[in-house]
Design a protein around this motif. Structure first.
Motif, short mmCIF file in Angstrom:
data_model
loop_
_atom_site.label_atom_id
_atom_site.label_comp_id
_atom_site.label_asym_id
_atom_site.label_seq_id
_atom_site.Cartn_x
_atom_site.Cartn_y
_atom_site.Cartn_z
N TYR A 125 0.95 -1.35 0.10
CA TYR A 125 0.25 -0.14 -0.15
C TYR A 125 0.77 1.34 0.10
O TYR A 125 1.88 1.39 0.68
CB TYR A 125 -0.93 0.10 1.20
N LYS A 129 -2.17 3.39 5.65
CA LYS A 129 -3.27 2.60 6.03
C LYS A 129 -3.19 1.43 5.37
O LYS A 129 -3.16 1.62 4.21
CB LYS A 129 -4.35 3.76 6.02
N HIS A 130 -3.92 0.37 5.96
CA HIS A 130 -4.23 -1.04 5.17
C HIS A 130 -5.42 -1.46 6.09
O HIS A 130 -5.52 -1.25 6.95
CB HIS A 130 -3.00 -1.87 5.43
N PRO A 131 -6.15 -2.28 5.16
CA PRO A 131 -7.27 -3.01 5.49
C PRO A 131 -7.34 -4.50 6.05
O PRO A 131 -8.11 -4.99 6.39
CB PRO A 131 -8.04 -3.29 4.22
N HIS A 132 -5.92 -4.66 6.89
CA HIS A 132 -5.80 -5.97 7.26
C HIS A 132 -5.70 -6.12 8.86
O HIS A 132 -4.85 -6.86 9.43
CB HIS A 132 -4.65 -6.50 6.64
N GLN A 133 -6.17 -5.07 9.68
CA GLN A 133 -6.31 -4.97 11.00
C GLN A 133 -6.90 -6.29 11.66
O GLN A 133 -6.42 -6.73 12.57
CB GLN A 133 -6.91 -3.77 11.55
#
Length: 143
Positions: A125, A129-133
């Motif tokens: 990315y 920010k990334h959507p893998h929390q």
């Protein structure tokens, strides 16, 4: 004595987050490729997917040493006569900074079905920010 091979259900894949800010492209790529292949795992087996998933953030802040940022050129061929397309590093970094890092890392993986499976566990990315929390990734210090 027989060699122990882990079964597919026994392999626990972890998730790691790597910050690419102010990292050198090649050194970061080799370390991430090593994690994707699973060579950091003591149970490493060359013909099995033992690697972990890696999320790389801040891809636009990667750096190159020397004059590479001015001289590096990416080539691809369309498949048609005269179809050689070239793009300078700085233009590609401005257009798609995550592609620069992906190309470097995937180029260090095996060119087989197993290598493509390893590459699918790489997420890059451009921002922080990334959507893998939900996967609860561990922060990995590579410096």
């Amino acid at each position: 004595m027989s060699t122990y091979f882990p079964k597919q259900g026994e392999i626990a894949h972890k998730w790691f987050v790597v910050d690419a800010k102010d990292q050198t492209l090649g050194r970061l790529a080799t370390r991430v490729a090593r994690i994707l292949t699973g060579k950091n795992n003591p149970r490493y087996t060359p013909f099995m997917d033992m690697g972990d998933a890696v999320v790389v953030i801040n891809a636009e802040k990667i750096r190159l040493t020397g004059l590479k940022s001015e001289k590096k050129v990416y080539h691809r061929y369309t498949g048609y006569p005269g179809g050689l397309r070239s793009e300078e590093f700085e233009k590609r970094r401005a257009r798609r900074p995550e592609a620069v890092l992906e190309d470097a890392i995937v180029g260090m993986l095996p060119k087989t079905k197993l290598g493509r499976a390893m590459a699918s566990k790489l997420k890059v990315y451009r921002g922080d920010k990334h959507p893998h929390q939900a996967q609860k990734p561990e922060t990995l210090k590579l410096a």
